[in-house]
Scaffold this active site. Structure first.
Site, PDB file in Angstrom:
ATOM      1  N   TYR A 245      55.583  13.444  98.916  1.00  0.00           N
ATOM      2  CA  TYR A 245      56.267  14.331 100.044  1.00  0.00           C
ATOM      3  C   TYR A 245      55.806  15.441 100.272  1.00  0.00           C
ATOM      4  CZ  TYR A 245      60.425  16.603 101.572  1.00  0.00           C
ATOM      5  OH  TYR A 245      61.401  17.818 101.940  1.00  0.00           O
TER       6      TYR A 245
ATOM      7  N   ASP B 250      47.845  19.096  98.919  1.00  0.00           N
ATOM      8  CA  ASP B 250      48.699  20.047  99.060  1.00  0.00           C
ATOM      9  C   ASP B 250      49.593  20.323  97.871  1.00  0.00           C
ATOM     10  OD1 ASP B 250      51.946  20.500  99.717  1.00  0.00           O
ATOM     11  OD2 ASP B 250      52.604  18.744 100.200  1.00  0.00           O
TER      12      ASP B 250
ATOM     13  N   LYS C   5      56.028  28.183  96.878  1.00  0.00           N
ATOM     14  CA  LYS C   5      57.386  28.085  95.849  1.00  0.00           C
ATOM     15  C   LYS C   5      56.322  29.326  94.922  1.00  0.00           C
ATOM     16  CE  LYS C   5      58.248  23.122  95.154  1.00  0.00           C
ATOM     17  NZ  LYS C   5      59.882  23.419  95.782  1.00  0.00           N
TER      18      LYS C   5
HETATM   19  N1  HOZ Z   1      61.087  20.438  97.980  1.00  0.00           N
HETATM   20  C1  HOZ Z   1      61.238  20.233  96.270  1.00  0.00           C
HETATM   21  C2  HOZ Z   1      60.892  19.883  95.869  1.00  0.00           C
HETATM   22  N2  HOZ Z   1      60.954  18.130  95.441  1.00  0.00           N
HETATM   23  C3  HOZ Z   1      63.545  20.332  96.572  1.00  0.00           C
HETATM   24  C4  HOZ Z   1      63.976  21.058  97.088  1.00  0.00           C
HETATM   25  C5  HOZ Z   1      64.482  20.903  98.102  1.00  0.00           C
HETATM   26  O1  HOZ Z   1      63.891  19.499  98.894  1.00  0.00           O
HETATM   27  O2  HOZ Z   1      65.661  21.613  98.764  1.00  0.00           O
END
Ligand code: HOZ
Length: 429
Positions: free
Chosen positions: A146, A241, A269
């Site tokens: 993702y 990433d 993050k």
């Molecule tokens: N992208 C984050 C980790 N998979 C999840 C947080 C989100 O999408 O709100």
């Protein structure tokens, strides 16, 4: 223990008439585990406190950024100082230089960096740059990885897209995604074949160098080397990433521990210390293609925001000057072993997969090496485990397809409490 959630339920009911699904990001809606999300009031170190006054050991840590725990004094002080000067100017500030320098010093492959506002912006911009630099169209991504909600990467996506069964979102047109090639994670032969067939059209390969978004999945070294070799040979760019892994697995990120050098790296993050930020960086000759140094367009009013830079720089300085990585490794090893033993003692078919302070207990005998494996997990059982852990005061990511995060604020006692909770819960689901 039964936790009370009356206030959370009231607030979430009101939220549903105000925001789609009651949330501003689907990952937090508890869609895969059922029930009502806890509404959080505040955080302190390893703990969060919800509006009903429940204290929980927090293994989400804002989905990764809070590696130092909530309200770390050095980060608080830095933000408070920055706030006295104003919030945003849309003009260069010293704080941007500080954060950029810290990133460049830490991440070996990054010679120049551009600050943006989120991980999604970072990946979106990095693939645009890869296309602009190479003059090619195709981007390779891996099923279950993702990279935020970028249209062309929202295909066979992990995280909440997988959790909520929309790995290919409505609204992403065939045209947008026609230049995205989806391959199987950890499948070197597929990578080689893709480059044999399409090598001269591939602009870049983007991937998670430890996957957090289909649960924690670990790359084989041979797979990593294949990605590097194929991209180098064909002139495509290799994009790590590291939104999740950057500054978490090591100060220099996953690329430091795997010993593979990417051309571009995306960050988010931790580099914002809990404030909205993202970054992408890499070789100077590539980065110099970005406007205004070059012609690849990318911009943002709030990019390099002073408050976000202050939180990010304070976090990185703390990680550099008082590295918590050994402690994180010890705590995380203890937690992973405890969870695995608890699963075995209860007779559950589980495997715990971990790198450093990222881990997932899969309700699958394992090993989980790609999305096809992860998708065979017993997600209903995961939901029962999740709620059982909440009842025992432990707040986990609300999906089988996410990794949990240990922070530097978690103590041995927190870890032992978590293992004891898991022993109870796994025996009863
Ligand atoms: N992208 C984050 C980790 N998979 C999840 C947080 C989100 O999408 O709100």
């Amino acid at each position: 223990m039964k936790i009370s959630s009356e206030k959370s339920q009231q607030i979430f009911a009101a939220a549903q008439s105000l925001m789609p699904g009651g949330v501003n990001s689907p990952a937090r809606a508890f869609g895969a585990v059922g029930g009502t999300p806890l509404v959080i009031d505040r955080g302190e170190g390893a703990y969060i406190y919800d509006v009903d006054g429940n204290q929980l050991i927090d293994y989400i840590q804002s989905w990764g950024p809070m590696i130092l725990g909530h309200k770390h004094p050095a980060v608080m002080e830095s933000v408070e100082t920055a706030l006295t000067k104003g919030f945003s100017f849309g003009a260069p500030t010293v704080g941007e230089n500080e954060l950029a320098e810290l990133i460049i010093e830490a991440v070996a492959s990054v010679e120049k960096v551009r600050l943006v506002n989120s991980g999604t912006e970072a990946t979106m911009s990095a693939i645009r740059l890869a296309r602009g630099f190479t003059g090619r169209d195709v981007i390779v991504k891996f099923a279950g990885n993702y990279h935020g909600h970028v249209d062309s990467l929202l295909v066979a996506a992990g995280s909440s897209a997988a959790t909520l069964a929309v790995p290919d979102s409505p609204g992403v047109t065939a045209g947008t995604s026609q230049d995205t090639l989806i391959l199987t994670y950890n499948h070197s032969e597929e990578v080689r074949q893709a480059f044999e067939q399409h090598g001269d059209r591939i602009a870049g390969v983007i991937f998670e160098p430890v996957v957090g978004n289909m649960g924690c999945v670990i790359p084989d070294h041979e797979f990593l080397q294949t990605l590097r070799d194929c991209t180098t040979a064909s002139g495509a760019l290799l994009i790590f990433d590291e939104v999740m892994t950057g500054f978490r697995l090591a100060y220099g990120g996953a690329q430091q521990i795997w010993g593979i050098t990417p051309d571009l790296t995306t960050l988010g993050k931790i580099v914002g210390g809990g404030m909205p930020i993202g970054a992408y960086g890499g070789r100077a000759d590539i980065m110099n293609h970005i406007l205004p140094a070059g012609k690849v367009f990318q911009a943002g009013t709030l990019s390099g925001n002073p408050i976000a830079c202050a939180a990010g720089s304070a976090t990185l300085r703390e990680l550099r000057d008082n590295p918590p990585y050994q402690q994180l490794e010890e705590m995380s090893l203890k937690l992973a072993s405890g969870l695995q033993q608890a699963a075995e003692a209860s007779g559950q078919q589980c495997c715990v997969q971990r790198v450093g302070s990222m881990m997932t207990i899969f309700f699958h005998p394992g090993p989980v090496k790609c999305w096809e494996d992860a998708a065979k997990s017993d997600t209903e059982k995961f939901g029962r485990y999740f709620w059982g852990m909440i009842e025992n005061g432990v707040y986990l990511p609300c999906s089988q397809y996410e990794a949990l995060f240990v922070s530097a604020a978690h103590t041995e006692k927190d870890i032992q409490t978590t293992i004891d909770a898991a022993v109870n819960v796994l025996a009863g689901i």
